[in-house]
Design a protein around this motif. Structure first.
Motif, PDB file in Angstrom:
ATOM      1  N   UNK A 262      47.722  39.549  41.665  1.00 32.58           N
ATOM      2  CA  UNK A 262      46.933  38.400  41.277  1.00 32.58           C
ATOM      3  C   UNK A 262      47.270  37.184  42.120  1.00 32.58           C
ATOM      4  N   UNK A 263      46.406  36.204  42.069  1.00 27.82           N
ATOM      5  CA  UNK A 263      46.614  34.996  42.860  1.00 27.82           C
ATOM      6  C   UNK A 263      47.787  34.192  42.311  1.00 27.82           C
ATOM      7  N   UNK A 264      48.605  33.616  43.192  1.00 27.74           N
ATOM      8  CA  UNK A 264      49.654  32.709  42.714  1.00 27.74           C
ATOM      9  C   UNK A 264      49.043  31.407  42.219  1.00 27.74           C
ATOM     10  N   UNK A 265      49.809  30.660  41.443  1.00 29.18           N
ATOM     11  CA  UNK A 265      49.302  29.389  40.929  1.00 29.18           C
ATOM     12  C   UNK A 265      48.999  28.394  42.028  1.00 29.18           C
ATOM     13  N   UNK A 266      49.774  28.438  43.103  1.00 33.93           N
ATOM     14  CA  UNK A 266      49.561  27.538  44.241  1.00 33.93           C
ATOM     15  C   UNK A 266      49.623  28.348  45.522  1.00 33.93           C
ATOM     16  N   UNK A 383      42.625  30.147  49.002  1.00 36.66           N
ATOM     17  CA  UNK A 383      43.141  30.141  47.631  1.00 36.66           C
ATOM     18  C   UNK A 383      42.128  29.479  46.705  1.00 36.66           C
ATOM     19  N   UNK A 384      41.547  28.362  47.119  1.00 39.12           N
ATOM     20  CA  UNK A 384      40.554  27.669  46.300  1.00 39.12           C
ATOM     21  C   UNK A 384      39.316  28.536  46.082  1.00 39.12           C
ATOM     22  N   UNK A 385      38.872  29.210  47.136  1.00 39.08           N
ATOM     23  CA  UNK A 385      37.690  30.070  47.020  1.00 39.08           C
ATOM     24  C   UNK A 385      37.957  31.230  46.063  1.00 39.08           C
ATOM     25  N   UNK A 386      39.129  31.872  46.216  1.00 38.56           N
ATOM     26  CA  UNK A 386      39.466  32.997  45.340  1.00 38.56           C
ATOM     27  C   UNK A 386      39.589  32.550  43.887  1.00 38.56           C
ATOM     28  N   UNK A 387      40.168  31.375  43.665  1.00 35.97           N
ATOM     29  CA  UNK A 387      40.257  30.834  42.312  1.00 35.97           C
ATOM     30  C   UNK A 387      38.862  30.585  41.733  1.00 35.97           C
ATOM     31  N   UNK A 388      37.954  30.098  42.563  1.00 36.88           N
ATOM     32  CA  UNK A 388      36.588  29.844  42.097  1.00 36.88           C
ATOM     33  C   UNK A 388      35.924  31.141  41.642  1.00 36.88           C
ATOM     34  N   UNK A 389      36.093  32.178  42.429  1.00 36.39           N
ATOM     35  CA  UNK A 389      35.539  33.471  42.034  1.00 36.39           C
ATOM     36  C   UNK A 389      36.167  33.944  40.717  1.00 36.39           C
TER      37      UNK A 389
END
Length: 465
Positions: A262-266, A383-389
């Protein structure tokens, strides 16, 4: 007799301290291992015997045979087992041997031919002695140049190690992402199979016309083709990973995870990445050594000043002692390049070789800055794009699917409308998976931007006139 004695004294002029440093079986490898440790890419290993190769192979099998391989394990296996990397380490050994040979000094030898056409024996001995004396007189500077080339070879070996680690991690990410896509498409394939069967049944009863049946069959066929293509891509990605790891899938069986972490927080990057790149990149360190080697080769001992990469690109031969160098107002980083006095050089070739190396180093520093900034922008942006998805698009798709299921249960929508929504949901899940893959690839590129790789040792000898 005096000539023989002189030659004997020359034989005793070997640089024993330098020989001690380079005569070990793994001379210079400690620097490679240390840089690999600092870059946090794993433990480098140099195999020099059949027993060591066999032990590495056995360790590799124990690490991966029948197991699910993590990114860290894949990189460590590559560093243990990749034959191309071992060849790069052999180049390091050859460079150490060059230093050793130079440090030994001239090897005295006297050859006397006695015949009617042999010529003047005394003159032959005198020429041999003069050559040996000249070799001895230049032994120290030649040894210094050889040592600098040896240091460059250490950086080249470290660069190959870092490059292999980065490439292996990227291959692991791409392989895992490919298998994750296969799993997502498989779930949609089950729904498409059900829709195709239902269409056939409705067609037999006359409840669905031929065009609608063909539409559902086409969707099922498209999903089947997409699944086959995804499976092929996953297998090819695994083959690429195995090649970098130095193993054969026909002889070793290993597995990779079905999904990326999963994506890290930052995002895992730092605002001072530009400074870190200038401090740690092996190609910049090798460029500095190239300048020093040329200066030693042409006996340049007076360092007149040091300028930044920006200044030197603006004009190496112009005086900028009183000028100001433009620096980044936020990070305030600067890469200094030493300049030696080339005015005393008689050889035009030597001056040009030095100027060429200095400008190449300046350009490498500019490239390193740009690559570091680009890597930081990429990893934060991805990271921002993946979080948006993950946090916006997928929750909306889940809401659509839930409402569509409620409408279907209340007989408001048809089965095929429900499947249409499922079709759109698959595209969203695949898009989210690709965004997550792109983030992890961008994070791997941060390591490459900070530490560099693929350095060529001894790029320019600089022939003297």
């Amino acid at each position: 007799m005096a000539s023989v004695v002189t030659l004997g004294l020359l034989a005793a002029c070997a640089d024993t301290a330098t020989i001690d440093r380079v005569s070990g079986p793994r001379a210079g490898f400690a620097a490679v291992a240390d840089r690999s440790k600092k870059a946090q890419i794993g433990a480098a290993a140099w195999h020099q015997s059949a027993a060591e190769i066999s032990a590495a192979d056995a360790r590799t099998r124990s690490m991966i045979q029948g197991k699910t391989v993590t990114a860290e394990t894949a990189v460590q296996v590559a560093m243990l087992n990749n034959r191309g990397l071992q060849a790069a380490y052999a180049d390091l050994g050859l460079s150490a041997a060059d230093v050793w040979e130079t440090a030994l000094g001239p090897v005295p030898s006297v050859g006397i031919s006695v015949s009617g056409l042999a010529g003047n024996v005394a003159r032959t001995l005198e020429a041999t002695l003069i050559t040996a004396v000249l070799d001895a007189a230049t032994a120290k500077p030649r040894t210094r140049v050889a040592e600098l080339r040896f240091e460059q070879a250490q950086l080249a070996a470290a660069g190959e190690t870092i490059s292999l680690a980065v490439e292996t991690r990227r291959a692991w990410i791409e392989a895992v992402a490919a298998f994750e896509a296969v799993a997502l498409i498989k779930r949609s394939q089950n729904a498409a199979d059900a829709a195709s069967e239902l269409a056939s049944e409705l067609g037999r009863t006359g409840a669905m016309n031929a065009a609608d049946q063909a539409r559902e069959h086409a969707f099922n066929a498209e999903i089947a083709a997409e699944l086959a293509d995804a499976k092929l891509e996953a297998q090819l990605a695994k083959e690429r990973l195995a090649r970098l790891m130095g193993v054969s899938l026909g002889q070793v069986t290993f597995y990779i995870p079905d999904a990326l972490p999963g994506l890290p927080g930052r995002p895992r990057s730092r605002a001072d990445i530009e400074r870190l790149a200038l401090q740690n990149r092996v190609d910049l360190a090798a460029g500095r050594l190239e300048l020093e080697a040329i200066a030693a080769d042409y006996k340049l001992t007076g360092q007149t000043r040091a300028v930044s990469d920006i200044t030197i690109l603006a004009g190496l031969e112009s005086e900028r002692d009183g000028g100001e160098t433009e620096t980044n107002p936020v990070l305030d980083v600067e890469f200094e390049i030493p300049l030696y006095d080339t005015g005393k050089l008689i050889s035009r070739r030597g001056a040009l070789a030095y100027l060429k190396a200095a400008n190449q180093l300046a350009q490498a520093a500019v490239n390193a800055r740009a690559e570091a900034r680009a890597a930081h922008l990429a990893v934060t942006g991805k990271h921002s794009v993946a979080l948006h998805w993950r946090d916006v698009v997928l929750p909306l798709r889940r809401t659509i699917d839930e409402e569509a299921l409620k409408s279907y249960s209340g007989m408001i929508t048809s089965t095929f409308e429900l499947l249409e929504d499922a079709r759109d949901g698959l595209e969203a899940q695949l898009g989210a998976g690709e965004a997550k893959r792109d983030y992890w690839l961008a994070e791997t590129d941060v390591t490459a931007a900070i530490w560099g790789g693929n350095v060529s040792a001894g790029a320019s000898e600089g022939d003297k006139e």
